[in-house]
Design an enzyme around this catalytic site. Structure first.
Site, PDB file in Angstrom:
ATOM      1  N   SER A   1      39.977  41.285  49.637  1.00 38.44           N
ATOM      2  CA  SER A   1      39.644  40.733  50.941  1.00 38.44           C
ATOM      3  C   SER A   1      40.715  39.751  51.341  1.00 38.44           C
ATOM      4  CB  SER A   1      38.278  40.067  50.918  1.00 38.44           C
ATOM      5  OG  SER A   1      38.406  38.739  50.464  1.00 38.44           O
ATOM      6  N   LYS A   2      40.901  39.656  52.630  1.00 44.96           N
ATOM      7  CA  LYS A   2      41.920  38.786  53.208  1.00 44.96           C
ATOM      8  C   LYS A   2      41.817  37.384  52.596  1.00 44.96           C
ATOM      9  CE  LYS A   2      45.078  38.480  55.488  1.00 44.96           C
ATOM     10  NZ  LYS A   2      46.333  38.944  55.277  1.00 44.96           N
TER      11      LYS A   2
END
Ligand code: GLU
Length: 508
Positions: free
Chosen positions: A269-270
């Protein structure tokens, strides 16, 4: 005929090429990480493999969450990775516009059609009512689902709501029983019970469509044949199938790609651990290495071949060999792969590509600011010739080669003293080395090593001790390219000066 009818007719009359058309359709609500670019890369490869088209479409109907600069970032990222698109923002194309906000009227057109055919309905529920409903469902441990309150309003009730100026959204009326089958090329047929499905909003109160409707209208009108997207969309796919059926359209072939996972097997995830193209660029990864690496995230040719050029990948790629187990993003493997690519670069190309990294400001990872820019091209070439073997990225080199460029080195006297030596003996060793080197007739890397080894023998120092002290004296480092090569590039004057200074430092 209205403008919209015209637009639709025009696009539908474009003669189908019979070739695949694939799209990358990011939302500018965030920056795409490596997983998003994997979707783009697989789509691009299939398009190139088949002589089809690759389209960039911006899914920007969530205007409140749109981030400045995101679209530019997608475009730059695709260009950096070497995935130019055939139609899309800036360059346009016959199926434009390629920004969804500019296609608002199209979505409204089809929404009206769905309402007219009884497949969709306006919903006047206030956010407060919906929130209340959600809380009650949560308390009863029921799945959150719209309670159909507005689904069965009569025409009169709707007219009254409208007359009262109530705001409304549009919901798709899912069939209440039966099943929806989602055909997916990777997962096979997935069967969903319609009674489990929600009446989702497809058009918001601001008149803009949500993803569910917008992407589908676009995929249809743009003639998309293969839709590759993240597996997080599987749960919405039955809704999409129902909308396709309601509009009488054939869906594209779906490929719900497994998420790219971290080494801990958790989804990237970012926020946690997912780099984007610009991180790779800043750190000095070669786009061709990143391209090769991403292609192997969930696709393989034969489970053993790891290195492919662009051309080889275009030839070898096939969607049939995309797996459903999800690729693992292993940063160590990427680093290793990048190093292999760097070692394969011709020296002059390596220099061209590394110079910008060395010449950027020190705080961005470049050489110390005291080193004058631009760097001397020939000298940098000599340095990188020695360093190429050890490089893993173009960006991690500056700190290791700064000593070649600095006027003054700073290190403590202790750094000069090898194991089993003390200050006095180190001084002796360096003095002997100095005398030997100062007496050399020609300064040639190839002629340095043998006499130095001989010197170790005659003076009784271990080769490691003698070489180690000289290495530290001229570089301030313990790990460098081979000593003789390094002295050769530094030159007689600088080498001797540095050894002399080291001797003086030990005397203090
Ligand atoms: N806009 C969607 C996203 O960013 C794209 C999904 C699709 O490719 O259909 O996730």
């Amino acid at each position: 005929m209205t403008q919209i009818d015209n637009h639709i007719q025009e696009q539908q009359s474009l003669s189908p090429t019979g070739k695949p058309r694939l799209r990358f359709a990011p939302s500018p609500t965030g920056f795409q990480h490596i997983g998003g670019f994997r979707t783009a890369l697989f789509s691009w490869l299939h398009a190139r493999h088949t002589g089809g088209q690759f389209i960039l479409r911006i899914e920007d109907t969530d205007t409140a969450r749109t981030i400045d600069g995101a679209v530019d970032d997608f475009i730059q990222g695709l260009n950096w990775l070497g995935l130019p698109y055939d139609e899309g923002p800036v360059i346009g194309g016959p199926y434009g516009p390629y920004y969804q906000v500019q296609r608002k009227a199209l979505y409204q057109h089809y929404t009206n059609q769905l309402i007219a055919s009884g497949h969709a309905y306006p919903c006047y529920c206030t956010p407060e009512r919906l929130e209340q409903m959600r809380k009650e469902q949560e308390a009863k441990k029921l799945p959150p689902r719209y309670d159909h309150h507005c689904r069965y309003l009569t025409a009169e009730e709707r007219a009254a709501n409208e007359a009262a100026g109530l705001t409304w959204t549009v919901r798709f009326a899912m069939p209440l029983d039966g099943e929806t089958v989602v055909h997916d090329q990777l997962h096979g047929d997935m069967v969903f019970k319609n009674s489990d499905l929600n009446d989702m909003v497809i058009l918001k109160s601001d008149g803009l469509a949500l993803y569910h409707l917008a992407h589908l209208v676009d995929d249809h009108l743009m003639g998309i044949t293969h839709a590759l997207r993240g597996e997080e969309w599987i749960s919405s796919a039955p809704l999409h199938i129902q909308i396709y059926q309601a509009l009488g359209w054939t869906p594209p072939l779906f490929y719900h790609l497994p998420s790219v996972l971290g080494k801990d097997k958790r989804k990237l995830s970012k926020r946690r651990n997912a780099p984007s193209w610009s991180d790779f660029q800043r750190e000095g990864y070669l786009p061709e290495a990143v391209f090769n690496f991403i292609a192997l995230l969930g696709w393989s040719y034969d489970d053993k071949t790891e290195f492919f050029t662009h051309e080889e990948l275009i030839k070898a790629f096939s969607l049939e060999r995309v797996g459903i187990s999800g690729g693992i993003y292993d940063p160590d493997k990427l680093l290793w792969m990048n190093g292999v690519y760097i070692r394969k670069l011709p020296l002059d190309e390596l220099v061209e590509r590394t110079l910008p990294y060395l010449e950027r400001p020190a705080e961005e990872g470049g050489l110390p600011d005291s080193v004058a820019r631009p760097l001397d091209h020939d000298y940098t070439t000599q340095v990188l010739r020695l360093e190429q073997e050890r490089m893993k990225t173009l960006g991690d080199t500056a700190s290791r080669i700064a000593f070649f460029f600095l006027d003054e080195l700073t290190y403590s006297p202790a750094a000069l003293i090898e194991k089993g030596m003390d200050s006095a003996r180190t001084r002796e060793a360096l003095t002997a080395a100095y005398n030997l080197l100062a007496g050399m007739e020609t300064w040639d890397a190839e002629l340095i090593e043998a006499p130095l080894r001989e010197l170790a023998k005659t003076t009784g120092f271990k080769v490691g001790q003698l070489f180690g002290s000289v290495r530290s004296a001229v570089s301030g480092l313990t790990a460098t390219p081979p000593l003789d090569d390094m002295l050769g590039v530094l030159g007689r004057k600088v080498s001797l000066q540095r050894i002399q200074k080291a001797i003086a430092l030990l005397q203090e």
